[in-house]
Scaffold this motif. Sequence first.
Motif, PDB file in Angstrom:
ATOM      1  N   LYS A 166     -61.221  53.305  -2.337  1.00 31.92           N
ATOM      2  CA  LYS A 166     -60.378  52.222  -1.825  1.00 31.92           C
ATOM      3  C   LYS A 166     -60.306  51.117  -2.869  1.00 31.92           C
ATOM      4  CE  LYS A 166     -59.919  49.184   2.214  1.00 31.92           C
ATOM      5  NZ  LYS A 166     -58.829  48.527   1.674  1.00 31.92           N
TER       6      LYS A 166
ATOM      7  N   THR B  38     -54.759  46.053  -2.232  1.00 33.38           N
ATOM      8  CA  THR B  38     -53.988  47.023  -1.466  1.00 33.38           C
ATOM      9  C   THR B  38     -52.532  46.588  -1.470  1.00 33.38           C
ATOM     10  OG1 THR B  38     -55.903  47.370  -0.051  1.00 33.38           O
ATOM     11  CG2 THR B  38     -53.799  48.186   0.759  1.00 33.38           C
ATOM     12  N   ARG B  39     -51.670  47.488  -1.927  1.00 33.47           N
ATOM     13  CA  ARG B  39     -50.244  47.168  -1.977  1.00 33.47           C
ATOM     14  C   ARG B  39     -49.445  48.400  -1.617  1.00 33.47           C
ATOM     15  NH1 ARG B  39     -49.052  44.868  -7.400  1.00 33.47           N
ATOM     16  NH2 ARG B  39     -51.248  44.640  -7.769  1.00 33.47           N
TER      17      ARG B  39
ATOM     18  N   ASP C 125     -56.977  48.587  -8.559  1.00 34.97           N
ATOM     19  CA  ASP C 125     -55.587  48.614  -8.113  1.00 34.97           C
ATOM     20  C   ASP C 125     -54.949  49.977  -8.352  1.00 34.97           C
ATOM     21  OD1 ASP C 125     -53.145  47.682  -7.202  1.00 34.97           O
ATOM     22  OD2 ASP C 125     -52.783  46.348  -8.882  1.00 34.97           O
TER      23      ASP C 125
END
Length: 170
Positions: free
Chosen positions: A24, A28-29, A100
Amino acid sequence: MRHASRSLLLLALVPCLALAADPKPEITRPASTPQADGKAHTLRTIPEACARIEGQFTGQAADPYKFTLARTSANCQPRARLVDAAKVKPSTKGGWIFNDVIRVPSASCKSQEAVVRVWRKPADAAPPDLDAQGRSRIYLKDATDKAKAKAPSVPMFAVAMAVEGKGCNK
């Protein structure tokens, strides 16, 4: 009964497949808007490294996407290093943090997308201990001796760029 054992085996394998995926990320996008062939776009800016990751779909089957790294400003002084993830092989065991994932779908080939994975490794710098007067002080001789003994640690960013999905015939 035979189908039940297959479905149980499949359910047992699903967690293993999830572990093989990316961890993870910190950021978060959602996936980006689909980009047209030949249109350059910025994928991510890393201000600490004075760098910008740019890309564009080429429309060619052999080389569908072109990635480039650009300097953000000639006057920018980098406070972090930007390295190739293929060379350093970042992992959570090595002190790297998965930062990312950027996904950019192709407008002309819906099954293909450009993917950028960014890992970061923070520096191990810490403020000096407090002295008897409760102040944090750095003395020149101590600092130069420490610098000679060990190279100073700087934050690093590792970038992996790839094209994923099935190509389209053009």
